[in-house]
Enzyme design. Structure first.
Site, PDB file in Angstrom:
ATOM      1  N   ASN A 297       0.804  -1.225   0.000  1.00 18.21           N
ATOM      2  CA  ASN A 297       0.000   0.000   0.000  1.00 18.21           C
ATOM      3  C   ASN A 297       0.840   1.279   0.000  1.00 18.21           C
ATOM      4  O   ASN A 297       0.444   2.268  -0.607  1.00 18.21           O
ATOM      5  CB  ASN A 297      -0.927  -0.005   1.227  1.00 18.21           C
ATOM      6  CG  ASN A 297      -1.499   1.365   1.497  1.00 18.21           C
ATOM      7  OD1 ASN A 297      -2.447   1.801   0.848  1.00 18.21           O
ATOM      8  ND2 ASN A 297      -0.906   2.096   2.451  1.00 18.21           N
TER       9      ASN A 297
ATOM     10  N   ALA B  66       2.650   6.547 -14.263  1.00 17.05           N
ATOM     11  CA  ALA B  66       3.505   5.530 -14.886  1.00 17.05           C
ATOM     12  C   ALA B  66       3.953   4.504 -13.850  1.00 17.05           C
ATOM     13  O   ALA B  66       4.029   3.304 -14.131  1.00 17.05           O
ATOM     14  CB  ALA B  66       4.723   6.189 -15.537  1.00 17.05           C
ATOM     15  N   SER B  67       4.228   4.954 -12.625  1.00 16.77           N
ATOM     16  CA  SER B  67       4.651   4.003 -11.576  1.00 16.77           C
ATOM     17  C   SER B  67       3.508   3.047 -11.237  1.00 16.77           C
ATOM     18  O   SER B  67       3.728   1.855 -11.026  1.00 16.77           O
ATOM     19  CB  SER B  67       5.152   4.749 -10.327  1.00 16.77           C
ATOM     20  OG  SER B  67       4.101   5.349  -9.595  1.00 16.77           O
ATOM     21  N   LYS B  68       2.288   3.558 -11.228  1.00 15.38           N
ATOM     22  CA  LYS B  68       1.145   2.689 -10.905  1.00 15.38           C
ATOM     23  C   LYS B  68       0.794   1.783 -12.099  1.00 15.38           C
ATOM     24  O   LYS B  68       0.335   0.644 -11.910  1.00 15.38           O
ATOM     25  CB  LYS B  68      -0.060   3.531 -10.484  1.00 15.38           C
ATOM     26  CG  LYS B  68       0.129   4.249  -9.151  1.00 15.38           C
ATOM     27  CD  LYS B  68       0.386   3.282  -7.996  1.00 15.38           C
ATOM     28  CE  LYS B  68       0.321   3.946  -6.638  1.00 15.38           C
ATOM     29  NZ  LYS B  68       0.655   3.025  -5.536  1.00 15.38           N
TER      30      LYS B  68
ATOM     31  N   TYR C 220       3.844   9.631 -11.525  1.00 16.91           N
ATOM     32  CA  TYR C 220       3.058   8.841 -10.558  1.00 16.91           C
ATOM     33  C   TYR C 220       2.213   7.805 -11.305  1.00 16.91           C
ATOM     34  O   TYR C 220       2.216   6.615 -10.950  1.00 16.91           O
ATOM     35  CB  TYR C 220       2.169   9.786  -9.737  1.00 16.91           C
ATOM     36  CG  TYR C 220       1.182   9.079  -8.840  1.00 16.91           C
ATOM     37  CD1 TYR C 220       1.597   8.109  -7.933  1.00 16.91           C
ATOM     38  CD2 TYR C 220      -0.181   9.385  -8.888  1.00 16.91           C
ATOM     39  CE1 TYR C 220       0.680   7.463  -7.103  1.00 16.91           C
ATOM     40  CE2 TYR C 220      -1.096   8.752  -8.058  1.00 16.91           C
ATOM     41  CZ  TYR C 220      -0.658   7.782  -7.175  1.00 16.91           C
ATOM     42  OH  TYR C 220      -1.552   7.134  -6.353  1.00 16.91           O
TER      43      TYR C 220
ATOM     44  N   SER D  58      -3.784   3.223  -8.913  1.00 18.10           N
ATOM     45  CA  SER D  58      -4.568   4.465  -8.904  1.00 18.10           C
ATOM     46  C   SER D  58      -5.271   4.605 -10.241  1.00 18.10           C
ATOM     47  O   SER D  58      -4.796   4.094 -11.272  1.00 18.10           O
ATOM     48  CB  SER D  58      -3.624   5.654  -8.700  1.00 18.10           C
ATOM     49  OG  SER D  58      -4.270   6.847  -9.083  1.00 18.10           O
TER      50      SER D  58
HETATM   51  N1  NAP Z   1      -5.403   8.905  -1.453  1.00 18.60           N
HETATM   52  C1  NAP Z   1      -5.731   8.772  -2.720  1.00 18.60           C
HETATM   53  O1  NAP Z   1      -6.513   9.586  -3.286  1.00 18.60           O
HETATM   54  C2  NAP Z   1      -5.192   7.617  -3.523  1.00 18.60           C
HETATM   55  C3  NAP Z   1      -5.774   7.347  -4.786  1.00 18.60           C
HETATM   56  C4  NAP Z   1      -5.280   6.281  -5.524  1.00 18.60           C
HETATM   57  C5  NAP Z   1      -4.259   5.506  -5.032  1.00 18.60           C
HETATM   58  N2  NAP Z   1      -3.709   5.792  -3.808  1.00 18.60           N
HETATM   59  C6  NAP Z   1      -2.606   4.960  -3.330  1.00 18.60           C
HETATM   60  O2  NAP Z   1      -2.966   4.413  -2.080  1.00 18.60           O
HETATM   61  C7  NAP Z   1      -1.800   4.265  -1.276  1.00 18.60           C
HETATM   62  C8  NAP Z   1      -2.000   4.943   0.076  1.00 18.60           C
HETATM   63  O3  NAP Z   1      -2.324   6.307  -0.136  1.00 18.60           O
HETATM   64  P1  NAP Z   1      -2.743   7.265   1.093  1.00 18.60           P
HETATM   65  O4  NAP Z   1      -3.327   8.487   0.476  1.00 18.60           O
HETATM   66  O5  NAP Z   1      -3.524   6.477   2.071  1.00 18.60           O
HETATM   67  O6  NAP Z   1      -1.289   7.607   1.682  1.00 18.60           O
HETATM   68  P2  NAP Z   1      -0.792   8.577   2.865  1.00 18.60           P
HETATM   69  O7  NAP Z   1      -1.917   8.998   3.751  1.00 18.60           O
HETATM   70  O8  NAP Z   1       0.041   9.635   2.219  1.00 18.60           O
HETATM   71  O9  NAP Z   1       0.170   7.565   3.671  1.00 18.60           O
HETATM   72  C9  NAP Z   1       1.295   7.041   3.018  1.00 18.60           C
HETATM   73  C10 NAP Z   1       1.849   5.895   3.813  1.00 18.60           C
HETATM   74  O10 NAP Z   1       2.982   5.361   3.109  1.00 18.60           O
HETATM   75  C11 NAP Z   1       4.132   5.465   3.938  1.00 18.60           C
HETATM   76  N3  NAP Z   1       5.285   5.893   3.141  1.00 18.60           N
HETATM   77  C12 NAP Z   1       5.335   6.922   2.245  1.00 18.60           C
HETATM   78  N4  NAP Z   1       6.568   7.033   1.732  1.00 18.60           N
HETATM   79  C13 NAP Z   1       7.319   6.076   2.328  1.00 18.60           C
HETATM   80  C14 NAP Z   1       8.694   5.710   2.242  1.00 18.60           C
HETATM   81  N5  NAP Z   1       9.545   6.351   1.451  1.00 18.60           N
HETATM   82  N6  NAP Z   1       9.116   4.684   3.012  1.00 18.60           N
HETATM   83  C15 NAP Z   1       8.276   4.035   3.838  1.00 18.60           C
HETATM   84  N7  NAP Z   1       6.968   4.334   3.960  1.00 18.60           N
HETATM   85  C16 NAP Z   1       6.505   5.352   3.227  1.00 18.60           C
HETATM   86  C17 NAP Z   1       3.797   6.496   5.020  1.00 18.60           C
HETATM   87  O11 NAP Z   1       4.556   6.231   6.185  1.00 18.60           O
HETATM   88  P3  NAP Z   1       4.925   7.376   7.292  1.00 18.60           P
HETATM   89  O12 NAP Z   1       4.056   7.160   8.484  1.00 18.60           O
HETATM   90  O13 NAP Z   1       6.317   7.151   7.626  1.00 18.60           O
HETATM   91  O14 NAP Z   1       4.693   8.710   6.658  1.00 18.60           O
HETATM   92  C18 NAP Z   1       2.304   6.277   5.207  1.00 18.60           C
HETATM   93  O15 NAP Z   1       2.077   5.202   6.095  1.00 18.60           O
HETATM   94  C19 NAP Z   1      -0.632   4.822  -2.102  1.00 18.60           C
HETATM   95  O16 NAP Z   1       0.001   3.761  -2.793  1.00 18.60           O
HETATM   96  C20 NAP Z   1      -1.329   5.740  -3.084  1.00 18.60           C
HETATM   97  O17 NAP Z   1      -0.580   5.919  -4.262  1.00 18.60           O
HETATM   98  C21 NAP Z   1      -4.160   6.827  -3.036  1.00 18.60           C
END
Ligand code: NAP
Length: 239
Positions: A80, A147-149, A145, A132
């Site tokens: 995640n 492209a990575s997904k 972003y 995503s």
């Molecule tokens: N939110 C959206 O709208 C959305 C939409 C589509 C897809 N997604 C995908 O869903 C996933 C979660 O998104 P979110 O919005 O819930 O994320 P978020 O609230 O920004 O939380 C990100 C999490 O990833 C960890 N993280 C980030 N960079 C890291 C690194 N370099 N090393 C280790 N841990 C790291 C963070 O840990 P820390 O506690 O250390 O910060 C945190 O637990 C992601 O893959 C995102 O691309 C999100």
């Protein structure tokens, strides 16, 4: 049943960790921030579940390997953790590119490489990767972003093929705009993108976690290599 959830200290990952723990999994909460990790573990334990925290920075491949080693044998892996930043192609630098691909693609790749063979040996396992909507729909300033997904979605199907016959399923959830601490840091983003969906709103973390936990569970036992769209639906174009 043991589950490793990366990025479980925040947002979607935290909601997944809480739900898996409710269902009886021993959850390994991963993140970088030990304070947020301890708070998530405490929340799970107060609800009657079992959890422990492992800190690791996913930009460093040796840290990712240490995370896998410390996690040990897991039945469920939720890839995640992810970063999403915005920048036009002409403006972004190499570090911007590397960070996205190292955290969003290389880290899941290493975790699958380290943990899926053990699942295969035990004859069972389930992996869910976070994608995503921007993996398949171009987003302005979201090229790297997206492209990575897109890479994660292709690898999901490759891993499903590599491990499926050994009883290990690998699927992805393509999430739409979701209100999380991550998107809260980009004011108005989730709401503006949510407005473009058929439902006209962003998702809650629980709505995305439900889709992830479904794919991870035995209810999805004949689903492998799928990308489940939890995107709120793509609105029709109209003149
Ligand atoms: N939110 C959206 O709208 C959305 C939409 C589509 C897809 N997604 C995908 O869903 C996933 C979660 O998104 P979110 O919005 O819930 O994320 P978020 O609230 O920004 O939380 C990100 C999490 O990833 C960890 N993280 C980030 N960079 C890291 C690194 N370099 N090393 C280790 N841990 C790291 C963070 O840990 P820390 O506690 O250390 O910060 C945190 O637990 C992601 O893959 C995102 O691309 C999100």
């Amino acid at each position: 049943m043991t589950a490793l959830v990366t990025g479980a200290t925040s947002g979607i990952g935290q909601a997944v960790a809480l739900k898996l723990a409710q269902l009886g999994a021993e959850v390994i909460v991963h993140g970088r921030d030990a304070g947020r990790g301890a708070a998530t573990v405490q929340q799970i334990q107060e609800a009657g579940g079992a959890a422990r925290f492992i800190g690791a920075t996913l930009t460093d491949p040796d840290e990712v390997r240490r995370l896998a080693a410390e996690a040990g044998a897991v039945d469920i892996l939720i890839n995640n953790a992810g970063i999403y930043k915005f920048g036009l192609s002409a403006d972004v630098d190499d570090a911007f590119f590397d960070d996205h691909f190292n955290v969003n693609v290389r880290a899941p790749h290493i975790l699958v490489q380290q943990l899926a063979p053990g699942m295969a040996e035990r004859g069972r396992g389930s992996i869910v990767n976070l994608s995503s909507v921007v993996a398949t729909t171009p987003a302005r300033a979201g090229g790297i972003y997206g492209a990575s997904k897109a890479a994660v979605e292709l690898l999901t199907r490759v891993w499903a093929d590599e491990f499926g016959r050994a009883g290990v399923r690998v699927n992805a959830v393509q999430a739409g705009p979701t209100e999380t601490p991550g998107t809260d840091a980009l004011p108005g983003l989730a709401e503006a993108l949510g407005n473009l969906t058929t439902l006209g709103r962003p998702a809650s973390v629980t709505e995305i976690a439900n889709a992830i936990v479904f794919l991870a569970s035995s209810d999805a036992s004949y689903i492998n290599g799928a990308v489940l769209q939890a995107t709120g639906g793509q609105a029709a174009i109209a003149a």
